[in-house]
Design a protein around this motif. Structure first.
Motif, PDB file in Angstrom:
ATOM      1  N   LYS A   1      51.444  96.013  58.019  1.00 18.64           N
ATOM      2  CA  LYS A   1      51.944  94.870  57.317  1.00 18.64           C
ATOM      3  C   LYS A   1      51.727  93.603  57.662  1.00 18.64           C
ATOM      4  O   LYS A   1      51.320  92.541  57.073  1.00 18.64           O
ATOM      5  CB  LYS A   1      53.637  95.075  57.566  1.00 18.64           C
ATOM      6  N   ILE A   2      51.355  93.467  59.092  1.00 15.73           N
ATOM      7  CA  ILE A   2      50.874  92.176  59.534  1.00 15.73           C
ATOM      8  C   ILE A   2      49.326  91.747  59.099  1.00 15.73           C
ATOM      9  O   ILE A   2      49.294  90.602  58.641  1.00 15.73           O
ATOM     10  CB  ILE A   2      50.784  92.354  61.225  1.00 15.73           C
ATOM     11  N   ILE A   3      48.850  92.859  58.794  1.00 16.90           N
ATOM     12  CA  ILE A   3      47.400  92.466  58.110  1.00 16.90           C
ATOM     13  C   ILE A   3      47.452  91.986  56.814  1.00 16.90           C
ATOM     14  O   ILE A   3      47.032  91.128  56.328  1.00 16.90           O
ATOM     15  CB  ILE A   3      46.368  93.816  58.129  1.00 16.90           C
ATOM     16  N   GLU A   4      48.449  92.764  55.805  1.00 15.13           N
ATOM     17  CA  GLU A   4      48.681  92.291  54.593  1.00 15.13           C
ATOM     18  C   GLU A   4      49.200  90.951  54.485  1.00 15.13           C
ATOM     19  O   GLU A   4      48.741  90.204  53.561  1.00 15.13           O
ATOM     20  CB  GLU A   4      49.465  93.317  53.873  1.00 15.13           C
ATOM     21  N   GLN A   5      50.314  90.708  55.279  1.00 15.45           N
ATOM     22  CA  GLN A   5      50.742  89.350  55.355  1.00 15.45           C
ATOM     23  C   GLN A   5      49.941  88.193  55.706  1.00 15.45           C
ATOM     24  O   GLN A   5      49.565  86.994  54.975  1.00 15.45           O
ATOM     25  CB  GLN A   5      52.030  89.344  56.226  1.00 15.45           C
ATOM     26  N   HIS A   6      49.029  88.624  56.544  1.00 16.60           N
ATOM     27  CA  HIS A   6      48.151  87.368  57.083  1.00 16.60           C
ATOM     28  C   HIS A   6      47.089  87.187  55.888  1.00 16.60           C
ATOM     29  O   HIS A   6      46.571  86.125  55.793  1.00 16.60           O
ATOM     30  CB  HIS A   6      47.048  88.074  58.274  1.00 16.60           C
ATOM     31  N   LEU A   7      46.757  88.240  55.287  1.00 18.71           N
ATOM     32  CA  LEU A   7      45.834  88.236  53.894  1.00 18.71           C
ATOM     33  C   LEU A   7      46.324  87.108  53.007  1.00 18.71           C
ATOM     34  O   LEU A   7      45.617  86.453  52.293  1.00 18.71           O
ATOM     35  CB  LEU A   7      45.379  89.628  53.556  1.00 18.71           C
ATOM     36  N   ASP A   8      47.805  87.371  52.626  1.00 21.45           N
ATOM     37  CA  ASP A   8      48.191  86.471  51.898  1.00 21.45           C
ATOM     38  C   ASP A   8      48.213  84.957  52.446  1.00 21.45           C
ATOM     39  O   ASP A   8      48.174  84.085  51.514  1.00 21.45           O
ATOM     40  CB  ASP A   8      49.721  86.812  51.670  1.00 21.45           C
ATOM     41  N   VAL A   9      48.541  84.791  53.474  1.00 21.02           N
ATOM     42  CA  VAL A   9      48.410  83.521  54.057  1.00 21.02           C
ATOM     43  C   VAL A   9      47.092  82.929  53.951  1.00 21.02           C
ATOM     44  O   VAL A   9      46.787  81.939  53.581  1.00 21.02           O
ATOM     45  CB  VAL A   9      48.543  83.512  55.909  1.00 21.02           C
ATOM     46  N   VAL A  10      45.913  83.844  54.099  1.00 17.91           N
ATOM     47  CA  VAL A  10      44.604  83.465  54.080  1.00 17.91           C
ATOM     48  C   VAL A  10      44.105  82.768  52.687  1.00 17.91           C
ATOM     49  O   VAL A  10      43.638  81.877  52.543  1.00 17.91           O
ATOM     50  CB  VAL A  10      43.485  84.376  54.649  1.00 17.91           C
ATOM     51  N   TRP A  11      44.635  83.727  51.951  1.00 22.75           N
ATOM     52  CA  TRP A  11      44.374  83.315  50.316  1.00 22.75           C
ATOM     53  C   TRP A  11      44.856  82.142  49.758  1.00 22.75           C
ATOM     54  O   TRP A  11      44.660  81.456  49.152  1.00 22.75           O
ATOM     55  CB  TRP A  11      44.533  84.591  49.322  1.00 22.75           C
ATOM     56  N   ASP A  12      46.282  82.007  50.280  1.00 22.63           N
ATOM     57  CA  ASP A  12      47.030  80.981  49.991  1.00 22.63           C
ATOM     58  C   ASP A  12      46.405  79.645  50.534  1.00 22.63           C
ATOM     59  O   ASP A  12      46.266  78.609  49.819  1.00 22.63           O
ATOM     60  CB  ASP A  12      48.569  80.802  50.755  1.00 22.63           C
ATOM     61  N   ARG A  13      45.860  79.728  51.841  1.00 21.18           N
ATOM     62  CA  ARG A  13      45.020  78.627  52.262  1.00 21.18           C
ATOM     63  C   ARG A  13      43.695  78.213  51.549  1.00 21.18           C
ATOM     64  O   ARG A  13      43.536  77.129  51.105  1.00 21.18           O
ATOM     65  CB  ARG A  13      44.857  78.780  53.584  1.00 21.18           C
ATOM     66  N   TYR A  14      43.141  79.325  51.021  1.00 16.27           N
ATOM     67  CA  TYR A  14      42.160  79.302  50.289  1.00 16.27           C
ATOM     68  C   TYR A  14      42.401  78.438  48.969  1.00 16.27           C
ATOM     69  O   TYR A  14      41.663  77.506  48.525  1.00 16.27           O
ATOM     70  CB  TYR A  14      41.258  80.475  49.804  1.00 16.27           C
ATOM     71  N   ARG A  15      43.483  78.761  48.290  1.00 16.94           N
ATOM     72  CA  ARG A  15      43.545  78.108  47.291  1.00 16.94           C
ATOM     73  C   ARG A  15      43.951  76.859  47.379  1.00 16.94           C
ATOM     74  O   ARG A  15      43.415  75.954  46.645  1.00 16.94           O
ATOM     75  CB  ARG A  15      45.006  78.785  46.511  1.00 16.94           C
ATOM     76  N   LYS A  16      44.899  76.395  48.349  1.00 12.36           N
ATOM     77  CA  LYS A  16      45.097  75.126  48.750  1.00 12.36           C
ATOM     78  C   LYS A  16      43.737  74.099  48.795  1.00 12.36           C
ATOM     79  O   LYS A  16      43.749  73.195  48.273  1.00 12.36           O
ATOM     80  CB  LYS A  16      46.192  74.775  49.662  1.00 12.36           C
ATOM     81  N   GLN A  17      42.877  74.846  49.823  1.00  2.64           N
ATOM     82  CA  GLN A  17      41.607  74.355  50.211  1.00  2.64           C
ATOM     83  C   GLN A  17      40.887  73.920  48.962  1.00  2.64           C
ATOM     84  O   GLN A  17      40.213  72.964  48.691  1.00  2.64           O
ATOM     85  CB  GLN A  17      40.940  75.219  51.066  1.00  2.64           C
ATOM     86  N   SER A  18      40.700  74.888  48.112  1.00  2.97           N
ATOM     87  CA  SER A  18      39.800  74.832  46.870  1.00  2.97           C
ATOM     88  C   SER A  18      40.416  73.845  46.065  1.00  2.97           C
ATOM     89  O   SER A  18      39.424  73.121  45.193  1.00  2.97           O
ATOM     90  CB  SER A  18      39.346  76.147  46.478  1.00  2.97           C
ATOM     91  N   SER A  19      41.735  73.541  45.963  1.00  2.43           N
ATOM     92  CA  SER A  19      42.132  72.681  44.986  1.00  2.43           C
ATOM     93  C   SER A  19      42.125  71.222  45.742  1.00  2.43           C
ATOM     94  O   SER A  19      41.861  70.154  44.841  1.00  2.43           O
ATOM     95  CB  SER A  19      43.515  72.734  44.592  1.00  2.43           C
ATOM     96  N   CYS A  20      42.111  70.991  46.944  1.00  2.00           N
ATOM     97  CA  CYS A  20      41.570  69.816  47.701  1.00  2.00           C
ATOM     98  C   CYS A  20      40.216  69.548  47.549  1.00  2.00           C
ATOM     99  O   CYS A  20      39.895  68.192  47.209  1.00  2.00           O
ATOM    100  CB  CYS A  20      42.050  69.722  49.060  1.00  2.00           C
ATOM    101  N   LEU A  21      39.511  70.301  47.880  1.00  2.00           N
ATOM    102  CA  LEU A  21      37.999  70.026  48.029  1.00  2.00           C
ATOM    103  C   LEU A  21      37.441  70.483  46.521  1.00  2.00           C
ATOM    104  O   LEU A  21      36.626  71.378  46.353  1.00  2.00           O
ATOM    105  CB  LEU A  21      37.470  71.003  48.784  1.00  2.00           C
ATOM    106  N   LYS A  22      37.967  69.713  45.547  1.00  2.00           N
ATOM    107  CA  LYS A  22      37.066  69.810  44.227  1.00  2.00           C
ATOM    108  C   LYS A  22      35.858  68.871  43.993  1.00  2.00           C
ATOM    109  O   LYS A  22      35.858  67.783  44.427  1.00  2.00           O
ATOM    110  CB  LYS A  22      38.344  69.558  43.234  1.00  2.00           C
TER     111      LYS A  22
END
Ligand SMILES: Cc1ncc(C[n+]2csc(CCOP(=O)(O)OP(=O)(O)O)c2C)c(N)n1
Ligand code: SF4
Lengths: 303, 385
Positions: free
Chosen positions: A282-303
């Motif tokens: 579960k920890i791995i899955e949750q961490h993965l969600d966090v990572v992808w959340d961050r990717y989304r935020k980052q890629s929308s900042c770094l446009k």
């Protein structure tokens, strides 16, 4: 470009000492095809120091300087400056280091060279552990993975070196995987065309280290990307672009494959499938969600 | 025409480096070396010097970058001191074993803790076995001359070894004294352009420093030892050639002062050997036959010369460094090559920058003459505080 169209020149020669199914040598073969003959390599202590073969022979067809574990980027800085002093500003200076030589002991020299904007390409082939010395944990080892210094599974998540390198505001950072050679080739070619410090990280699923059959190395890399446990992207002058399957995942056009599909073939995660370890999954899955959340935020900042 | 200047030893060393024209200088600041780095950076920024300057993020990287630059085929230089030198230790062996002729100025400074920025020689002597030629200077002119000579020695194809030129923190580094800066064109005649044995060349793709098995390693080490042996005569000849061309001269591997008829000879490194001349003059006036052997070249060690000296004189070794659990470092080395039966006294003095004046030196020599010296002792040791 299709694989069949990659240059036929080989700079990593037959008879090298890599394990069968070695991701590091596969990736390096593609990298050197992209860089070509006018390249000088620096290799710190890592598997590649062994892959070369034993003196007086060498399996490399580009000049290569072996250097101490933590020192690769500093050595490359000296080589680049030396070439410049001789009026040579076009030989590609390439550091080829494992995750230990980049994430951990090699980080200070890496960060220093990046901050100085030295014109070089630093590539970390990331097999997520210290292979050379017998599979010990590194700062790149993911949570839960068993290594010879984390027998029952690592208790911390890996750090994300590419993100740290983005924070160095260098002109090019890319994340690639050995299983996507066309993508890797294109990224190295782009890095080659840019002046300044370029950083590329390549996921390198290592059969003996991760404990899976050597013939499934490419498949393990694909599963890593398809499950979102690894992402393909590039950041060029602060513009972040996801590539390959990662692009679809980021944009929500594609479902991430379940992580268990990625993990189940790897001995390093086998203990997580035993009863009582559901929480760790579960920890791995949750961490993965966090990572992808961050990717989304980052890629929308770094446009 | 040479230019006579009055400046600090660090600036004089920087002038020598400018004239030697290294392709690359890589350095990291540490007291008391800083004024060398600052001066070189300034000379490069203002176009007085053409080298590439890499302002690295640590001494480990400074030595590594100097190694990389040397391997790329250019003359390379760095400077450091104390903890900086200690941090370089691993890369010192790399430069040595890779047979790269990096030249480094090391400003001798004590090691911590506690932080002590003053001079002793423990930093450099702890690097004894790293495969570096080590030279210790005691005069500003000697620093200028030796720095240029160091490049020539290091790059000699029979040698191909890195060279460390030492001078003492503050006593030398920050003290202004006169020296001659010789003409660049004249120095160019003495110091040929660097012509490396090998370099990282995409036209000639060789691997350097890959795995080496027990089958070959011993021979690589032996080859290094042979070059160290050969360095003795070449160093002496280079110093003599320099003397012919420029006039200044500070001795061969050892600078001897009044040793010919000396019954007692003080053996030491660095400025104690210069300061000691005043003490020797005074003792000579009293009729004592004393002299000084100031070891200039510590690696390779002047084994034969020390043996010869020991056959006719009692030796008094003054060490500004200590190997804990053993004693004075130079003392041990001297004992290891002195003739059997030689009388050798050892003093440990001047650690962490404590002054060793000519009066102190006189006291130590006098103690030996009067038969009161022990085989090994600490000078000026205070009661526990
Ligand atoms: C200063 C130093 N500490 C430790 C080592 C031992 N060592 C050699 S390679 C290595 C691990 C390399 O790991 P990584 O960089 O991830 O590369 P890989 O072996 O996985 O290819 C270690 C710990 C060394 N050579 N130098
Ligand atoms: S241990 Fe892994 S990375 Fe190292 S050579 Fe073998 S397969 Fe390649």
């Amino acid at each position: 470009m299709a694989i069949k169209d990659l240059p036929k020149d080989e700079y990593l020669l037959k008879g090298n000492a890599a394990c069968p199914g070695c991701p590091a040598s596969q990736a390096l073969r593609v990298v050197l095809k992209a860089l070509g003959q006018n390249t000088t390599m620096v290799v710190p202590a890592c598997c590649t120091a062994v892959i070369q073969g034993i003196y007086p022979k060498s399996a490399f067809n580009v000049p290569l300087m072996n250097i101490a574990f933590e020192a690769a980027a500093a050595c490359a800085s000296g080589i680049k400056a030396g070439y410049k002093a001789q009026g040579n500003d076009d030989t590609n200076v390439l550091v080829w280091a494992g995750d230990g030589g980049s994430y951990d002991i090699g980080f200070q020299a890496l960060s220093g060279a990046a901050e100085r904007g030295t014109d070089m390409i630093f590539i970390c082939y990331n097999n997520q552990m210290y292979s050379n010395t017998g599979v010990q944990r590194s700062g790149a080892t993911p949570y839960g993975a068993s290594t010879t210094t984390t027998w029952t599974g690592k208790l911390e998540h890996n750090k994300d070196l590419s993100e740290i390198m983005i924070a160095h505001h260098i002109p090019y950072v890319a994340s690639a995987c050995v299983s996507y050679p066309e993508d890797l080739y294109a990224k190295v070619q782009k890095a080659k065309s840019i002046r300044g410090f370029k950083f590329i990280e390549i996921l390198a699923p290592c059969p003996p280290g991760w404990r899976f059959p050597m013939e499934s190395m490419v498949e393990q890399g694909r599963l890593a990307v398809e499950s979102g446990m690894w992402a393909l992207y590039e950041v060029e002058n602060d513009k972040m672009t996801f590539t390959g399957p990662s692009k679809g995942i980021l944009e929500g056009l594609r479902q991430r494959k379940p992580v268990v599909e990625y993990m189940k073939a790897q001995g390093r995660f086998s203990h997580l499938f035993k009863p009582g370890n559901e929480g760790k999954m579960k920890i791995i899955e949750q961490h993965l969600d966090v990572v992808w959340d961050r990717y989304r935020k980052q890629s929308s900042c770094l446009k | 025409m040479p230019k006579e200047i009055i400046d600090t030893a660090n600036h004089i060393a920087a002038e020598a480096v400018r004239i030697a024209k290294p392709g690359v200088v890589a350095a990291y600041p540490i007291t008391p070396q800083t004024t060398i780095v600052e001066k070189i950076a300034q000379m490069i920024e203002t176009g007085k010097m053409k080298s590439e300057f890499i302002c690295v993020e640590s001494e480990h990287s400074a030595m590594t970058a100097a190694i990389g630059a040397s391997a790329s085929g250019v003359r390379s230089y760095t400077a450091t001191s104390s903890h900086g030198l200690l941090l370089m230790h691993e890369m010192l062996t790399w430069a040595g074993m890779a047979r790269l002729p990096v030249v480094m100025t090391n400003i001798n400074r004590a090691v911590g803790p506690g932080w002590n920025i003053w001079c002793d020689l423990n930093d450099a002597l702890a690097q004894r076995d790293t495969g570096w030629i080590q030279i210790y200077c005691a005069y500003p002119q000697e620093i200028f001359d030796t720095t240029i000579q160091a490049f020539k020695l290091a790059e000699d194809k029979r040698i191909s070894l890195p060279v460390m030129v030492n001078h003492e923190g503050f006593i030398m580094s920050h003290t202004s004294m006169p020296a001659k800066i010789y003409d660049e064109a004249e120095v160019d005649k003495y110091l040929p352009k660097y012509n490396p044995n090998w370099k990282l060349d995409p036209q000639d793709p060789l691997s350097h420093g890959n795995l080496i098995s027990p089958e070959h390693y011993t021979e690589v080490r032996n080859d290094m030892q042979k070059s160290f042996d050969a360095a003795k005569d070449i160093f002496v000849k280079n110093a003599e050639d320099w003397k012919k061309q420029f006039g200044s001269y500070f001795g061969g591997m050892i600078e001897y002062y009044m040793c010919d008829d000396a019954q007692y000879v003080m053996v030491t490194l660095g400025t104690i050997g210069a300061e000691g001349k005043v003490a020797v003059d005074k003792l000579r006036k009293e009729g004592h036959k004393v002299g000084i052997a100031r070891i200039r070249m510590f690696r390779p060690f002047p084994t034969e010369e020390i043996e010869k000296l020991s056959k006719k004189s009692t030796l008094i070794v003054i060490d500004r460094a200590i190997s804990p659990g053993m004693g004075g470092i130079v003392h041990s080395e001297v004992k290891s090559c002195a003739a059997p039966g030689t009388k050798i006294f050892g003093f440990i003095a001047g650690l962490g920058g404590r002054d060793v004046t000519y009066g102190d030196i006189e006291n130590m020599i006098r103690k030996a003459i009067e038969g009161k010296a022990k085989s090994s002792e600490w000078y000026d040791l205070k009661e526990a505080q």
